[in-house]
Design a protein around this motif. Structure first.
Motif, PDB file in Angstrom:
ATOM      1  N   TYR A  97     -15.831  25.181  -4.529  1.00 34.99           N
ATOM      2  CA  TYR A  97     -15.628  25.313  -5.977  1.00 34.99           C
ATOM      3  C   TYR A  97     -15.081  26.710  -6.302  1.00 34.99           C
ATOM      4  O   TYR A  97     -14.113  26.851  -7.057  1.00 34.99           O
ATOM      5  N   LEU A  98     -15.691  27.748  -5.701  1.00 34.78           N
ATOM      6  CA  LEU A  98     -15.249  29.123  -5.985  1.00 34.78           C
ATOM      7  C   LEU A  98     -13.829  29.339  -5.469  1.00 34.78           C
ATOM      8  O   LEU A  98     -13.037  30.060  -6.088  1.00 34.78           O
ATOM      9  N   ALA A  99     -13.508  28.683  -4.362  1.00 35.47           N
ATOM     10  CA  ALA A  99     -12.147  28.817  -3.825  1.00 35.47           C
ATOM     11  C   ALA A  99     -11.149  28.242  -4.824  1.00 35.47           C
ATOM     12  O   ALA A  99     -10.117  28.861  -5.120  1.00 35.47           O
ATOM     13  N   SER A 100     -11.471  27.096  -5.391  1.00 36.04           N
ATOM     14  CA  SER A 100     -10.501  26.509  -6.321  1.00 36.04           C
ATOM     15  C   SER A 100     -10.495  27.273  -7.654  1.00 36.04           C
ATOM     16  O   SER A 100      -9.443  27.463  -8.260  1.00 36.04           O
ATOM     17  N   LEU A 101     -11.663  27.764  -8.081  1.00 36.08           N
ATOM     18  CA  LEU A 101     -11.701  28.542  -9.329  1.00 36.08           C
ATOM     19  C   LEU A 101     -10.935  29.864  -9.182  1.00 36.08           C
ATOM     20  O   LEU A 101     -10.298  30.348 -10.132  1.00 36.08           O
ATOM     21  N   SER A 102     -10.964  30.438  -7.982  1.00 32.68           N
ATOM     22  CA  SER A 102     -10.320  31.741  -7.774  1.00 32.68           C
ATOM     23  C   SER A 102      -8.803  31.649  -8.034  1.00 32.68           C
ATOM     24  O   SER A 102      -8.181  32.622  -8.440  1.00 32.68           O
TER      25      SER A 102
ATOM     26  N   ILE B  85     -14.855  34.458  -2.036  1.00 32.76           N
ATOM     27  CA  ILE B  85     -13.814  34.681  -3.052  1.00 32.76           C
ATOM     28  C   ILE B  85     -12.644  35.466  -2.448  1.00 32.76           C
ATOM     29  O   ILE B  85     -11.473  35.113  -2.649  1.00 32.76           O
ATOM     30  N   ALA B  86     -12.960  36.514  -1.688  1.00 36.42           N
ATOM     31  CA  ALA B  86     -11.882  37.324  -1.081  1.00 36.42           C
ATOM     32  C   ALA B  86     -11.041  36.460  -0.135  1.00 36.42           C
ATOM     33  O   ALA B  86      -9.803  36.533  -0.147  1.00 36.42           O
ATOM     34  N   ASP B  87     -11.698  35.609   0.638  1.00 37.02           N
ATOM     35  CA  ASP B  87     -10.984  34.698   1.552  1.00 37.02           C
ATOM     36  C   ASP B  87     -10.041  33.795   0.772  1.00 37.02           C
ATOM     37  O   ASP B  87      -8.871  33.640   1.125  1.00 37.02           O
TER      38      ASP B  87
ATOM     39  N   GLY C  32     -19.277  37.582 -17.746  1.00 35.27           N
ATOM     40  CA  GLY C  32     -20.220  36.948 -16.825  1.00 35.27           C
ATOM     41  C   GLY C  32     -19.750  36.906 -15.388  1.00 35.27           C
ATOM     42  O   GLY C  32     -19.371  37.921 -14.790  1.00 35.27           O
ATOM     43  N   SER C  33     -19.765  35.684 -14.825  1.00 30.57           N
ATOM     44  CA  SER C  33     -19.478  35.504 -13.400  1.00 30.57           C
ATOM     45  C   SER C  33     -18.043  35.869 -13.028  1.00 30.57           C
ATOM     46  O   SER C  33     -17.732  36.034 -11.849  1.00 30.57           O
ATOM     47  N   SER C  34     -17.153  35.993 -14.027  1.00 27.95           N
ATOM     48  CA  SER C  34     -15.751  36.360 -13.745  1.00 27.95           C
ATOM     49  C   SER C  34     -15.675  37.753 -13.106  1.00 27.95           C
ATOM     50  O   SER C  34     -14.681  38.087 -12.462  1.00 27.95           O
ATOM     51  N   THR C  35     -16.749  38.549 -13.265  1.00 30.98           N
ATOM     52  CA  THR C  35     -16.788  39.885 -12.661  1.00 30.98           C
ATOM     53  C   THR C  35     -16.525  39.816 -11.151  1.00 30.98           C
ATOM     54  O   THR C  35     -15.880  40.707 -10.598  1.00 30.98           O
ATOM     55  N   PHE C  36     -17.037  38.765 -10.499  1.00 30.85           N
ATOM     56  CA  PHE C  36     -16.844  38.631  -9.049  1.00 30.85           C
ATOM     57  C   PHE C  36     -15.359  38.540  -8.697  1.00 30.85           C
ATOM     58  O   PHE C  36     -14.897  39.142  -7.741  1.00 30.85           O
ATOM     59  N   PHE C  37     -14.616  37.745  -9.494  1.00 25.92           N
ATOM     60  CA  PHE C  37     -13.186  37.555  -9.219  1.00 25.92           C
ATOM     61  C   PHE C  37     -12.412  38.820  -9.585  1.00 25.92           C
ATOM     62  O   PHE C  37     -11.541  39.264  -8.842  1.00 25.92           O
ATOM     63  N   ASN C  38     -12.743  39.389 -10.759  1.00 25.23           N
ATOM     64  CA  ASN C  38     -12.007  40.572 -11.221  1.00 25.23           C
ATOM     65  C   ASN C  38     -12.238  41.761 -10.284  1.00 25.23           C
ATOM     66  O   ASN C  38     -11.312  42.511  -9.982  1.00 25.23           O
ATOM     67  N   ALA C  39     -13.479  41.918  -9.800  1.00 25.74           N
ATOM     68  CA  ALA C  39     -13.780  43.023  -8.890  1.00 25.74           C
ATOM     69  C   ALA C  39     -13.025  42.838  -7.566  1.00 25.74           C
ATOM     70  O   ALA C  39     -12.491  43.799  -7.003  1.00 25.74           O
ATOM     71  N   THR C  40     -12.966  41.590  -7.094  1.00 23.36           N
ATOM     72  CA  THR C  40     -12.258  41.322  -5.830  1.00 23.36           C
ATOM     73  C   THR C  40     -10.771  41.649  -5.991  1.00 23.36           C
ATOM     74  O   THR C  40     -10.164  42.271  -5.117  1.00 23.36           O
ATOM     75  N   LYS C  41     -10.207  41.251  -7.134  1.00 29.62           N
ATOM     76  CA  LYS C  41      -8.786  41.532  -7.399  1.00 29.62           C
ATOM     77  C   LYS C  41      -8.513  43.036  -7.417  1.00 29.62           C
ATOM     78  O   LYS C  41      -7.471  43.505  -6.988  1.00 29.62           O
ATOM     79  N   LYS C  42      -9.497  43.791  -7.937  1.00 29.26           N
ATOM     80  CA  LYS C  42      -9.321  45.251  -8.034  1.00 29.26           C
ATOM     81  C   LYS C  42      -9.593  45.941  -6.706  1.00 29.26           C
ATOM     82  O   LYS C  42      -9.577  47.161  -6.618  1.00 29.26           O
ATOM     83  N   GLY C  43      -9.926  45.180  -5.654  1.00 32.06           N
ATOM     84  CA  GLY C  43     -10.131  45.773  -4.329  1.00 32.06           C
ATOM     85  C   GLY C  43     -11.540  46.279  -4.096  1.00 32.06           C
ATOM     86  O   GLY C  43     -11.737  47.253  -3.354  1.00 32.06           O
TER      87      GLY C  43
END
Ligand SMILES: NC(=O)c1ccc[n+]([C@@H]2O[C@H](COP(=O)([O-])OP(=O)(O)OC[C@H]3O[C@@H](n4cnc5c(N)ncnc54)[C@H](OP(=O)(O)O)[C@@H]3O)[C@@H](O)[C@H]2O)c1
Length: 331
Positions: A322-327, A251-253, A190-201
């Motif tokens: 919230y997204l900053a702390s979840l990241s 998220i990237a920030d 689900g929404s974890s895609t946003f974090f995983n994609a950011t991590k992968k650049g």
């Protein structure tokens, strides 16, 4: 006694914690024992591991009526969170079966076992379609069968019809339609895609809008709606409607990573879903980016949360912080 289906998922696990914290007796439906570990990690993350033992687990499948008949013994309220979430066209049949037939089974059991109230978790995907020059979707916006909908959206809409059919047969119910839900505990879906994609650049973003909410708000509102004397109504659960660009930048920030810098226009997203289709044909892997997702990434509509805010005087958690702390949980 309260029954929670989909208890091993994102919403179900956080809902269990919410209900147990409020001293409720809860039966949690699971299919696979190994999945219970993820629920335990949610309780641990929230510093409530001590409460985990209070959950009563029962094995069952929403497509297996005899298993449901055992689970429904002594139950007075039901939260139906179990569903299949997939945007792969190959899952069309599975989506219809799990989401429509599964919900129909739950509704029938609720009627047979004289349940006081059912809360069904639908999705903004099952809401109606705006007309030309309309950009706000509310609970009253009508579904237009002639518009393109994903198989997931059709299955959730069909499931809602089963719940309303149950209402016609005397069942008290509430339907909630959350936007994309962010929360701790399920880092591969689900929404974890946003974090995983950011991590992968990830370098791509769009300026389309996206309705989002925290899992804490979703479960708090579900419990409030069940406890208040609110019956047979439907509520959109969306805290904010930022753009994909906003969410990816936040998220990237927060992760101190490079922000995406390619504004992907409609032609590029069209090319991407066609490439994805082609690669899937060659390799037989699951679809990652479909035509429906490409269209959604340029969505111009916002989802109104006026109805729920008015009904409960509810203040949503702010998404950026919230997204900053979840990241931080994604390192
Ligand atoms: N996540 C979102 O962003 C989002 C947004 C809007 C609406 N929703 C809706 O919210 C609800 C909960 O979503 P979620 O994010 O918690 O999903 P999830 O993490 O994928 O969890 C789905 C749950 O449903 C269970 N399940 C699936 N098929 C089942 C079956 N045949 N019998 C019994 N249980 C079954 C799964 O069990 P296993 O663990 O055994 O697979 C799991 O516990 C769903 O109705 C979904 O459509 C989600």
């Amino acid at each position: 006694m309260i029954l929670v289906t989909g208890a091993t998922g994102l919403v179900g696990s956080h809902l269990l914690l919410q209900l147990i914290t409020e001293n409720e007796s809860v039966i949690a439906l699971y299919r696979d024992k190994d999945k219970i570990q993820a629920v335990k990690s949610v309780f641990e993350y929230k510093n409530h591991l001590d409460l985990f033992e209070k959950v009563q687990w029962i094995q069952g499948d929403i497509l297996d009526i005899p298993s449901l008949e055992i689970a429904f013994q002594n139950v007075k309220e039901v939260y139906h969170c179990a569903a299949l979430i997939s945007f792969d066209p190959k899952d069309e049949e599975k989506l219809r079966k799990t989401n429509i037939e599964g919900t129909s089974n739950i509704v029938n059991c609720c009627i047979d076992f004289k349940i006081n109230k059912l809360c069904y978790v639908s999705s903004i995907a099952a809401l109606g379609d705006t007309k030309e020059n309309e950009y706000i979707i509310t609970e009253a916006t009508e579904w237009n069968p002639e518009k393109l909908h994903s198989d997931y959206a059709i299955s959730k809409y069909g499931a809602e019809m089963e719940v309303w059919r149950g209402h016609q047969e005397g069942l008290n119910c509430i339907i909630v339609n959350p936007g994309i839900i962010f929360g701790y505990g399920f880092p591969l879906q689900g929404s974890s895609t946003f974090f995983n994609a950011t991590k992968k650049g990830n370098t791509f973003y769009t300026k389309g809008k996206i309705g989002i909410i925290t899992v804490e708000d979703v479960v708090t509102i579900m419990v409030l709606l069940m406890k208040n004397n609110i019956m047979n109504e439907q509520f959109i659960l969306v805290a904010e409607n930022p753009t994909y660009e906003n969410v990816l930048y936040w998220i990237a920030d927060a992760m101190n990573l490079k922000k995406p810098f390619i504004n992907t226009n409609k032609t590029l997203t069209k090319l991407t879903w066609k490439m994805d289709w082609f690669i899937t044909k060659l390799t037989n892997r699951k679809r990652k980016f479909t035509k429906n997702l490409a269209i959604a990434s340029h969505n111009k509509n916002s989802y109104s949360n006026d109805k729920i805010k008015e009904k409960l005087h509810y203040k949503f958690i702010e998404m950026k912080d919230y997204l900053a702390s979840l990241s931080k949980t994604y390192y």
